[in-house]
Scaffold this motif. Structure first.
Motif: not given
Length: 227
Positions: A210, A213, A215-217, A219-220, A224
């Motif tokens: 967190d 930042g 988490r989004e990279p 996921r992209a 999983r």
């Protein structure tokens, strides 16, 4: 090609102010602050725990198995200088020991970084004379072949010019070009302040996922989670 058989008596050292500004920082911080450059190879290690140093470089080019130029270099040392010794070819003989350290200490030398061997480790520790070396070896050396003093050298993979700032601690050895010393000290101070804020957040239980930042990279990229 190296310049052989010469001693440059006049060199431009990083200013005392800049050296003092860099001295409080660790090698890792300075390396990162300088754009992740300047590190010597990790084969160079302190010969006793707690050894550290920071000062302008007096450079020495040695021939294998020959420590003649270290004696020549002693005359060029000013208080606070760090000796940085490279060799014309790989060699791990014991170039440096307690007697040379005594001579260097009398000149105000802050320590030695050598891409070769040293000996008399117990005595060096008792003197608290910092040495970072490639090896510890009892094998003696001769005094027969000229090298040079205060010429540009490559020590453990890092280029070093006379007067550059050399820092060494438990994490390794880093070289800061003399002309960048003030800039790098400022960058190191800013980096350390930012790390203190991160340290507080980590201590409070925040995750790097967190804080950075991630988490989004992740996921992209296809990460999983399964239960």
């Amino acid at each position: 090609m190296y310049e052989l058989g010469v001693v440059h008596r006049t060199i431009t050292r990083a200013s005392h102010t800049d050296v003092e500004a860099l001295a409080p920082f660790g090698v890792s911080t300075v390396h990162e602050a300088m754009g992740r450059t300047g590190l010597m190879r990790p084969r160079l290690r302190p010969v006793y725990p707690g050894a550290r140093m920071c000062g302008p470089a007096v450079t020495v080019l040695l021939q294998p198995g020959d420590n003649w130029m270290l004696h020549v270099a002693a005359e060029q040392v000013r208080p606070g200088d760090v000796l940085v010794a490279a060799c014309t070819t790989d060699n791990e003989d014991g170039f440096f020991g307690e007697l040379l350290a005594t001579s260097m200490r009398a000149r105000g030398c802050a320590g030695l970084v050598i891409d070769g061997g040293c000996r008399d480790v117990a005595e060096l520790e008792a003197m608290d004379f910092p040495v970072f070396s490639r090896a510890v070896s009892a094998k003696g050396t001769v005094k027969a072949t000229l090298g040079s003093v205060n010429v540009p050298v490559v020590c453990a993979g890092a280029p070093v010019r006379p007067g550059d700032v050399v820092l060494a601690d438990a994490d390794g050895v880093v070289v800061v070009p003399a002309g960048r010393a003030a800039e790098v000290a400022g960058a190191a101070a800013r980096r350390e302040a930012a790390e203190e804020e991160k340290r507080k957040r980590f201590a409070a239980g925040e995750l790097g996922l967190d804080l950075y930042g991630m988490r989004e990279p992740l996921r992209a990229a296809g990460l999983r989670y399964t239960d």
